[in-house]
Scaffold this motif. Sequence first.
Motif, PDB file in Angstrom:
ATOM      1  N   UNK A 111      62.899  21.290  62.839  1.00 28.94           N
ATOM      2  CA  UNK A 111      63.024  22.724  63.206  1.00 28.94           C
ATOM      3  C   UNK A 111      63.824  23.543  62.268  1.00 28.94           C
ATOM      4  N   UNK A 112      64.906  22.780  61.570  1.00 23.64           N
ATOM      5  CA  UNK A 112      65.960  23.421  60.711  1.00 23.64           C
ATOM      6  C   UNK A 112      65.292  23.583  59.632  1.00 23.64           C
ATOM      7  N   UNK A 113      64.431  22.395  58.903  1.00 22.33           N
ATOM      8  CA  UNK A 113      63.607  22.351  57.925  1.00 22.33           C
ATOM      9  C   UNK A 113      62.710  23.509  57.592  1.00 22.33           C
ATOM     10  N   UNK A 114      62.104  24.078  58.792  1.00 29.92           N
ATOM     11  CA  UNK A 114      61.060  24.861  58.856  1.00 29.92           C
ATOM     12  C   UNK A 114      61.716  26.299  58.466  1.00 29.92           C
ATOM     13  N   UNK A 115      63.023  26.233  58.653  1.00 29.16           N
ATOM     14  CA  UNK A 115      63.741  27.744  58.498  1.00 29.16           C
ATOM     15  C   UNK A 115      64.037  27.831  56.870  1.00 29.16           C
ATOM     16  N   UNK A 116      63.787  26.838  56.196  1.00 29.91           N
ATOM     17  CA  UNK A 116      64.046  27.015  54.585  1.00 29.91           C
ATOM     18  C   UNK A 116      63.124  27.747  53.851  1.00 29.91           C
ATOM     19  N   UNK A 117      63.367  28.666  53.066  1.00 30.95           N
ATOM     20  CA  UNK A 117      62.441  29.612  52.352  1.00 30.95           C
ATOM     21  C   UNK A 117      61.489  28.766  51.373  1.00 30.95           C
ATOM     22  N   UNK A 118      60.047  29.087  51.757  1.00 32.08           N
ATOM     23  CA  UNK A 118      58.968  28.364  50.695  1.00 32.08           C
ATOM     24  C   UNK A 118      58.605  27.094  51.539  1.00 32.08           C
ATOM     25  N   UNK A 119      59.148  26.727  52.831  1.00 31.52           N
ATOM     26  CA  UNK A 119      58.489  25.665  53.438  1.00 31.52           C
ATOM     27  C   UNK A 119      57.644  26.172  54.807  1.00 31.52           C
ATOM     28  N   UNK A 120      56.634  26.473  54.572  1.00 29.05           N
ATOM     29  CA  UNK A 120      55.547  26.875  55.550  1.00 29.05           C
ATOM     30  C   UNK A 120      55.150  25.729  56.500  1.00 29.05           C
ATOM     31  N   UNK A 121      54.298  25.824  57.489  1.00 22.66           N
ATOM     32  CA  UNK A 121      53.835  25.136  58.548  1.00 22.66           C
ATOM     33  C   UNK A 121      53.375  23.822  57.780  1.00 22.66           C
ATOM     34  N   UNK A 122      52.436  23.958  56.777  1.00 23.52           N
ATOM     35  CA  UNK A 122      51.774  22.759  56.106  1.00 23.52           C
ATOM     36  C   UNK A 122      52.689  21.915  55.202  1.00 23.52           C
ATOM     37  N   UNK A 123      53.505  22.631  54.672  1.00 24.90           N
ATOM     38  CA  UNK A 123      54.474  21.541  54.041  1.00 24.90           C
ATOM     39  C   UNK A 123      55.502  20.809  54.723  1.00 24.90           C
ATOM     40  N   UNK A 124      55.837  21.548  55.976  1.00 25.93           N
ATOM     41  CA  UNK A 124      56.723  20.953  56.944  1.00 25.93           C
ATOM     42  C   UNK A 124      55.908  19.449  57.427  1.00 25.93           C
TER      43      UNK A 124
END
Length: 707
Positions: A572-585
């Motif tokens: 969840x926290x990682x998803x908040x990083x700029x440039x990380x969308x659903x697919x990259x997550x």
Amino acid sequence: MHGEPHPALSVLQEVFGFDQFRGPQQAIIEHVIAGGDALVLMPTGGGKSLCYQIPALIRAGTAIVVSPLIALMQDQVAALEQNGVRAAYLNSSLDYHEAVEVENRLRAGELDLLYVAPERLATARMQMLLDQAHIALFAIDEAHCVSQWGHDFRPEYRQLSQLHQRFPQVPRIALTATADVPTRGDIIEHLQLENAALFNSGFDRPNIRYHIAENQGNAREALLRFIRENHDGEAGIVYCLSRKKVEDTAAWLSRQGLTALPYHAGLPPEQRQEHQTRFLREDGVVVVATIAFGMGIDKPDVRFVGHLNLPKSIEAYYQETGRAGRDGLPADAWMAYGLQDVITLRQMQQDSSAGDQQKRIEQQKLDAMLGLCEIISCRRQALLHYFGDHLDAPCGNCDNCLTPPETWDATVAAQKALSCVYRTEQRFGVTYLVDVLLGKSNERITRFGHDRVSTFGIGAELSANEWKALYRQLIASGYLSVDMEGHGGIRLTANAKPVLRGEQPLTLRKPVKAKATRRGKAGFPAQGHGALWEALREHRKTLADAQGVPAYVIFNDATLAELDEQRPESLAALGGITGIGARKLEDYGEGILAVITAHKNAPASAPVGDSAQESATLLRQGLTPEEIAQARGLAPNTVYRHLADVIASGALAVEDVITLEAAELDQIRAAFTQHTGQGLKVVFEALGGRFDYHVLACVRASLGTQA
Ligand code: ADP
Ligand code: ZN
């Protein structure tokens, strides 16, 4: 609208992993989604791609994107696929079966975006294919290619008007980062965009600092010093006019210890490809190139562009320098130009087979470029003015703003220089003229009897180099011209008369001693990267190599920096990083978290190495960081990085390295506390740019060591 997340915004956040739109993106995107045509003028790095990519995802059907370069298409498609977007391209790099497969996907409605080369779009096969597909919109990238006024005219672009005639109800969006007013007119006319909304965000690239210096015969050394002092170990492009100069310069820079690779159209294709790939994938590669290099290269972290020759127009200069700093971080455009450049370009133009009108246009463009070199006011204001843009105040981020050039009353010297041209019958080049002015009697001068003319030996007040600079300025400002026979003889123009007669005073830029301007504040953060940063970068490279894409396609440095600083420990926290969308997550999330977990307790900076210790020793002996840099032949940035490492280890106090008032130190520490985990740039900006990055890096290094 009422509390509902806007669909375009959710796509931005979920697919691309960005928080908010930049500048006019939202307005453009909404306009196109609603079916309107748009002409978008936005500087490089401004975020043009999203302006058609998001409508492509929201409107039903497939967006057809016209793009002039294969490398660009491949990069864009690779980046889109990383975000889980269904994208493909049709160009000559595909074999027949691959192309058929893409065509089938288009017909089956399985593509969100299809990139197509312009020449392909005009083919009957493609026309048929388009009739069978459901088209969401047409995007025409690099739209200035439609214009003869522009510098990369592509005749195939002219046929794009057919799109509108055949599919009048499909919205079109044309985008460009370089279009002066006549080019803009051409785009509108030839693409039939008379009813399109114009979104003009200007062309300014505020993060690029412009420097234009005189070439005093040592441009190469000046360039090297500039790179060492400002861009040690960073990626850059150096442009030269000829292939030979490209090769010589690359070889020379390599001997000086840089990773410098040549690139020009005469090299075997495999070698060109290899050098381009290394530039994209390795760190700190400098490519030395003719203009053949760079178009279609999206590398975001090019930190400098150098010119060892004068470009032939402001458009070319702006486009080439524009390849620096696409990521928005500070970057430099550095150029050295000299008399020989002016003469060579003028001769090339005169000798070319172009028609008279074309020659006149080229001549005007070169004159404008020379004007930019010689002005004593803000370069950015002049550049933007040329493109029909406007900047109220001087920019504060070009050489003329930072170190205002000195001027001098050149009237008398100019009269001597002009009259020497006249006395020697307007047949000779600058070297000869300068010899006459300085009273050198060599065989040629005696043979022509020019040791007896009235201007012989009247120029002792200036050196040979100063006379040459003056001649260059007189040619650049149109008082003299290079003769038509192409022997480089200099002639008077009609403009010279008032000066000769003493009716017109002349104030010119004073020649300066060649010396590279050091970046004062905004050098790229010279921070020592910690173990986590390195581990993440290694991880990124493994992922990129496995897929055969450049590392920044997986995630760019801005994302890397955020990961390093925030060290998220959950998906969840990682998803908040700029440039990380659903697919990259989904694809990379677990892997990234594993790297973070493995290194989360690692010290923020690597153990202090021998080289850093040596810098610290010299500091203790009383040398300043600049003196240490000089003594060790290192860039000052490197020395500051060393010292910051030693501070972090506790072996030096921050006060040993930098001089600050106690109040200033407190202020900086407070800013770091307030912006915990947000990186140097944020703190730099929060403090209004009053402290150099290296000062901030040293203070930051001291934070962990305070009791
Ligand atoms: P251009 O084509 O105008 O030169 P790009 O479309 O390549 O620019 O965008 C430049 C960079 O900015 C890319 O790395 C892109 O991902 C990033 N970017 C674009 N829009 C945004 C946004 N709204 N928020 C964050 N980053 C963005
Ligand atoms: Zn300026």
